[in-house]
Design a protein around this motif. Structure first.
Motif, short mmCIF file in Angstrom:
data_model
loop_
_atom_site.label_atom_id
_atom_site.label_comp_id
_atom_site.label_asym_id
_atom_site.label_seq_id
_atom_site.Cartn_x
_atom_site.Cartn_y
_atom_site.Cartn_z
N MET A 21 0.96 -1.16 0.10
CA MET A 21 0.07 -0.06 -0.08
C MET A 21 0.80 1.49 -0.05
O MET A 21 1.90 1.35 0.78
CB MET A 21 -0.93 0.09 1.30
N PRO A 22 0.46 2.24 -0.65
CA PRO A 22 1.20 3.50 -0.89
C PRO A 22 1.32 4.12 0.73
O PRO A 22 0.42 3.72 1.71
CB PRO A 22 0.36 4.45 -1.63
N ASP A 23 2.31 4.85 0.92
CA ASP A 23 2.30 5.57 2.18
C ASP A 23 1.19 6.52 2.65
O ASP A 23 0.65 7.15 1.55
CB ASP A 23 3.56 6.19 2.30
N GLN A 24 0.56 6.24 3.51
CA GLN A 24 -0.71 7.17 4.09
C GLN A 24 -0.46 8.30 4.95
O GLN A 24 -1.34 8.81 5.42
CB GLN A 24 -1.71 6.18 4.66
N HIS A 25 0.71 8.52 5.21
CA HIS A 25 1.04 9.85 6.26
C HIS A 25 0.56 10.99 5.48
O HIS A 25 0.52 11.34 4.51
CB HIS A 25 2.39 9.64 6.45
N GLY A 26 -0.15 11.87 6.56
CA GLY A 26 -0.74 13.04 6.22
C GLY A 26 -2.26 12.91 5.86
O GLY A 26 -2.94 13.91 5.45
#
Length: 313
Positions: A21-26
């Motif tokens: 999964m792509p990074d979800q930070h923010g």
């Protein structure tokens, strides 16, 4: 009208495993029905990959219990999708604290196989929980979603929508009620809502994308709950289902793909790629004939506005 042909080629990338999964930070992500099943897996993976996840749950004690076991930034908020007052209270508090929301996963659902039941607002309970509550919630959060970055609304359909029939003159199934067809009708309504939302968002030039997913045949706790009035039969059905259903971690992949995969477009519909879309990796899913009818989508939207008092787009 014939349903559009779907591309059944499995999608590469993050749908194959949550580890990709792509990074979800923010990102701020709201997941309804997040204490068990598909919602729990979805919320867990979003938090594990960096999102601030709001567990939108009916029972806060259960929400806090699962939140303690999650890694990441998680908060618990109470909402009963079968109560419009609860939905309004939840939305107002959420927007006050999170004026920008990047993801709404309309996951919560009810399966009732006993006598017809109604919500506190007088709606057939499966329709109230599965579609009308989410219709209202999405509308009340739309400004915050518009303020988000590449925001998406993901609504959870079911393969049962393809054989269901929606009667706008008896939307509440007050005539000749049958619980299983009523569930299919609620999921057809959810599918119509997600597609009509996409049409309206695009017509308004909105940056928000409305996407749909379904889990195929997946082992969750909805089957035992549906048979609470006949628990022994429910246990037998759940045991038999082990032969044909997939694990909940696999069943959650289509909605995780819809929520996070790069390049997802509004109006797309994802489900398992295996036989009859019951299990397997993620591919674009096939719409039922009624779900693909824009006129029926408009009619349902207008009915939902009247019933919920929530008007948008």
């Amino acid at each position: 009208m014939t349903a559009p042909t779907a591309d059944r080629t499995p999608h590469p990338g993050p749908d194959r495993t949550p580890d990709r999964m792509p990074d979800q930070h923010g990102r701020v992500a709201v997941v309804t029905g997040a204490t068990s099943g598909l919602g729990l897996v979805t919320a867990t993976e979003l938090a594990r990959h960096g999102a601030r996840v709001v567990l939108a749950v009916r029972r806060t004690a259960a929400g806090h219990e699962v939140a303690r076991r999650m890694a990441g930034d998680v908060e618990v908020r109470e909402v009963d999708l079968a109560s419009l007052d609860s939905v309004r209270t939840f939305a107002a508090g959420l927007v006050a604290d999170h004026p920008a929301i990047d993801l709404l996963v309309n996951n919560a659902g009810a399966v009732l196989l006993g006598p017809r039941r109604t919500s506190v607002d007088g709606f057939e309970l499966q329709l109230a929980t599965n579609m009308l509550g989410h219709f209202a919630l999405t509308g009340l959060l739309l400004d915050a979603l518009t303020a988000g970055r590449g925001a998406r609304v993901v609504s959870l359909s079911s393969i049962t929508h393809r054989t269901a029939h929606l009667d706008l003159d008896d939307l509440q199934y007050e005539r000749d009620y049958r619980p299983a067809p009523a569930y299919g009708r609620s999921k057809l309504a959810t599918t119509l809502f997600g597609l009509e939302l996409d049409r309206r968002l695009r017509a308004a030039g909105s940056p928000v994308a409305s996407v749909l997913a379904h889990p195929g045949l997946t082992r969750t706790n909805l089957t035992p709950r549906a048979w609470e009035h006949r628990p022994r039969l429910g246990r037998l059905i759940a045991a038999a289902g082990l032969l044909v259903t997939q694990r909940v971690e696999q069943g959650a992949l289509p909605q995780l793909h819809a929520a996070t995969a790069p390049g997802v477009r509004g109006g797309q519909f994802f489900g398992p790629a295996g036989p009859w879309e019951t299990r397997g990796q993620v591919a674009e899913a096939r719409l039922g004939r009624e779900a693909a009818d824009p006129a029926l989508g408009r009619g349902l939207w207008e009915a939902a506005e009247r019933l919920t008092g929530v008007r948008y787009l």
